[in-house]
Design a protein around this motif. Structure first.
Motif, PDB file in Angstrom:
ATOM      1  N   LYS A   5       0.812  -1.243  -0.030  1.00 23.83           N
ATOM      2  CA  LYS A   5      -0.054  -0.046   0.071  1.00 23.83           C
ATOM      3  C   LYS A   5       0.779   1.150   0.099  1.00 23.83           C
ATOM      4  O   LYS A   5       1.948   1.244   0.614  1.00 23.83           O
ATOM      5  N   VAL A   6       0.341   2.330  -0.692  1.00 26.29           N
ATOM      6  CA  VAL A   6       1.174   3.517  -0.702  1.00 26.29           C
ATOM      7  C   VAL A   6       0.508   4.903   0.279  1.00 26.29           C
ATOM      8  O   VAL A   6      -0.521   4.814   0.160  1.00 26.29           O
ATOM      9  N   SER A   7       1.402   5.308   0.874  1.00 27.03           N
ATOM     10  CA  SER A   7       1.065   6.450   1.580  1.00 27.03           C
ATOM     11  C   SER A   7       1.138   7.666   0.512  1.00 27.03           C
ATOM     12  O   SER A   7       2.118   7.748  -0.499  1.00 27.03           O
ATOM     13  N   VAL A   8       0.274   8.676   0.689  1.00 28.01           N
ATOM     14  CA  VAL A   8       0.151   9.991  -0.091  1.00 28.01           C
ATOM     15  C   VAL A   8       0.474  10.854   0.703  1.00 28.01           C
ATOM     16  O   VAL A   8      -0.238  11.282   1.584  1.00 28.01           O
ATOM     17  N   VAL A   9       1.456  11.993  -0.030  1.00 30.18           N
ATOM     18  CA  VAL A   9       1.598  13.033   0.683  1.00 30.18           C
ATOM     19  C   VAL A   9       1.333  14.234  -0.290  1.00 30.18           C
ATOM     20  O   VAL A   9       2.039  14.276  -1.348  1.00 30.18           O
ATOM     21  N   GLY A  10       0.531  14.955   0.027  1.00 25.28           N
ATOM     22  CA  GLY A  10       0.102  16.177  -1.073  1.00 25.28           C
ATOM     23  C   GLY A  10       0.157  17.564  -0.477  1.00 25.28           C
ATOM     24  O   GLY A  10      -0.250  17.828   0.779  1.00 25.28           O
ATOM     25  N   TRP A  11       0.594  18.311  -1.160  1.00 27.18           N
ATOM     26  CA  TRP A  11       0.849  19.846  -0.647  1.00 27.18           C
ATOM     27  C   TRP A  11      -0.184  20.802  -1.299  1.00 27.18           C
ATOM     28  O   TRP A  11      -0.495  20.470  -2.721  1.00 27.18           O
ATOM     29  N   SER A  12      -1.133  21.481  -0.488  1.00 25.09           N
ATOM     30  CA  SER A  12      -2.078  22.552  -1.093  1.00 25.09           C
ATOM     31  C   SER A  12      -3.039  21.394  -1.912  1.00 25.09           C
ATOM     32  O   SER A  12      -3.530  20.666  -1.558  1.00 25.09           O
ATOM     33  N   LEU A  13      -3.030  21.736  -3.282  1.00 26.51           N
ATOM     34  CA  LEU A  13      -4.188  20.919  -4.020  1.00 26.51           C
ATOM     35  C   LEU A  13      -3.597  19.571  -4.209  1.00 26.51           C
ATOM     36  O   LEU A  13      -4.688  18.759  -4.403  1.00 26.51           O
ATOM     37  N   GLY A  14      -2.362  19.228  -4.240  1.00 30.13           N
ATOM     38  CA  GLY A  14      -1.994  17.946  -4.157  1.00 30.13           C
ATOM     39  C   GLY A  14      -2.597  17.099  -2.921  1.00 30.13           C
ATOM     40  O   GLY A  14      -2.769  15.900  -3.147  1.00 30.13           O
ATOM     41  N   GLY A  15      -3.150  17.755  -1.877  1.00 31.33           N
ATOM     42  CA  GLY A  15      -3.358  17.085  -0.898  1.00 31.33           C
ATOM     43  C   GLY A  15      -4.964  16.753  -0.957  1.00 31.33           C
ATOM     44  O   GLY A  15      -5.561  15.826  -0.557  1.00 31.33           O
ATOM     45  N   VAL A  16      -5.561  17.614  -1.831  1.00 34.49           N
ATOM     46  CA  VAL A  16      -7.051  17.444  -2.343  1.00 34.49           C
ATOM     47  C   VAL A  16      -7.082  16.325  -3.043  1.00 34.49           C
ATOM     48  O   VAL A  16      -7.979  15.465  -3.099  1.00 34.49           O
ATOM     49  N   TYR A  17      -6.076  16.074  -4.085  1.00 37.42           N
ATOM     50  CA  TYR A  17      -6.157  14.861  -4.942  1.00 37.42           C
ATOM     51  C   TYR A  17      -5.646  13.786  -4.151  1.00 37.42           C
ATOM     52  O   TYR A  17      -6.419  12.488  -4.277  1.00 37.42           O
ATOM     53  N   ALA A  18      -5.009  13.623  -2.967  1.00 37.55           N
ATOM     54  CA  ALA A  18      -4.559  12.578  -2.155  1.00 37.55           C
ATOM     55  C   ALA A  18      -5.872  12.211  -1.390  1.00 37.55           C
ATOM     56  O   ALA A  18      -6.064  10.859  -1.277  1.00 37.55           O
ATOM     57  N   ARG A  19      -6.662  13.232  -1.010  1.00 41.54           N
ATOM     58  CA  ARG A  19      -8.069  12.750  -0.058  1.00 41.54           C
ATOM     59  C   ARG A  19      -8.930  12.009  -1.084  1.00 41.54           C
ATOM     60  O   ARG A  19      -9.419  11.009  -0.838  1.00 41.54           O
TER      61      ARG A  19
END
Length: 266
Positions: free
Chosen positions: A114-128
């Protein structure tokens, strides 16, 4: 350290983007990066990783270059870090979903984990959004200054995002509400009340047994992904064993940089 002054409770209805003073102060991001370089010996004392894959997603108008310090730091700690490899992020949550899911599936298949996802700003919206639609492939989600809750128009980048992405942030209320809700995987939202791009209230999730907020004092939006205290928090959160979750311990070497839990959850 004295907590940042807030209006409590958060105002109903429309929120305002951060003011011009905070926006102009975003230039301090370069100093946050330089401070992290100076503090690298302390940062390397963070909990070691178990080798699992971590996908990093850049913010709006940023590219993989912006996440290079994060990826290098995580690699040094023992993680298998990955770039998103999609060029500059010009937005579009719905438009980018298929490509992001393909990238996640590629990493999951290559590593068998399984992959952990770290998103900055809009990247975090993608991650969620990824965690909602592919929870079988996502281990953990960390967002950095990501506007996913409350009035998501309360940013200084909303109009530009809509112009470049072709998507209005209010077009799909069902999708927006889902991203703002509880995730099926553990998640941490890292944010700052001195963010000059995103209203901090749009970054606050509903705390639960597998979800938490971490406020970093005095961090900028453009510096949050290279801020020493934020980097430590990311590393600490990802070091948790798969399937386990504990609340963040603010007693580490950067303790002075974090708001108490009760403030972060206000």
């Amino acid at each position: 350290m004295k907590p940042i002054e807030r209006s409590e409770p958060p105002p109903a209805g429309r929120l305002r983007p951060p003011g011009i003073g905070l926006l102009l102060a975003e230039v301090r991001g370069i100093f946050e990066f330089n401070a992290s370089l100076l503090l690298s010996p302390l940062l390397m004392r963070a909990p070691r990783g178990d080798g699992h894959p971590v996908l990093t997603l850049p913010g709006f108008l940023a590219s993989d270059l912006s996440m290079t310090p994060m990826r290098r730091y995580l690699k040094e700690l023992g993680y298998d870090s990955y770039a998103w490899k999609m060029g500059r992020n010009i937005g579009g949550v719905s438009r980018m979903r298929a490509a992001l899911r393909d990238r996640l599936a590629e990493i999951h298949a290559a590593t068998g984990r399984k992959v952990s996802v770290v998103g900055w700003s809009l990247g975090g919206v993608y991650a969620r959004d990824l965690a909602l639609h592919a929870p079988d492939m996502v281990r953990y989600v960390v967002t950095l200054g990501s506007p996913f809750a409350s009035d998501v128009r309360a940013t200084n980048a909303t109009r530009l995002y809509e112009a470049l992405s072709g998507e209005a942030v209010e077009d799909n209320s069902e999708l927006r509400n889902a991203i703002a809700g509880d995730l099926p995987v553990p998640t941490t939202s890292i944010y700052s009340c001195t963010d000059g791009v995103v209203n901090w209230r749009t970054c606050v999730l509903r705390p639960s047994d597998t979800a938490e907020n971490i406020e970093v004092y005095l961090a900028s939006h453009v510096g949050l992904g290279v801020n020493a205290a934020a980097l430590w928090a990311v590393a600490d959160r990802l070091a948790q064993p798969e399937g386990e979750f504990r609340q963040f311990d603010r007693s580490g070497p950067f303790a002075i940089a974090y708001a108490p839990p009760e403030n972060a959850q206000s």
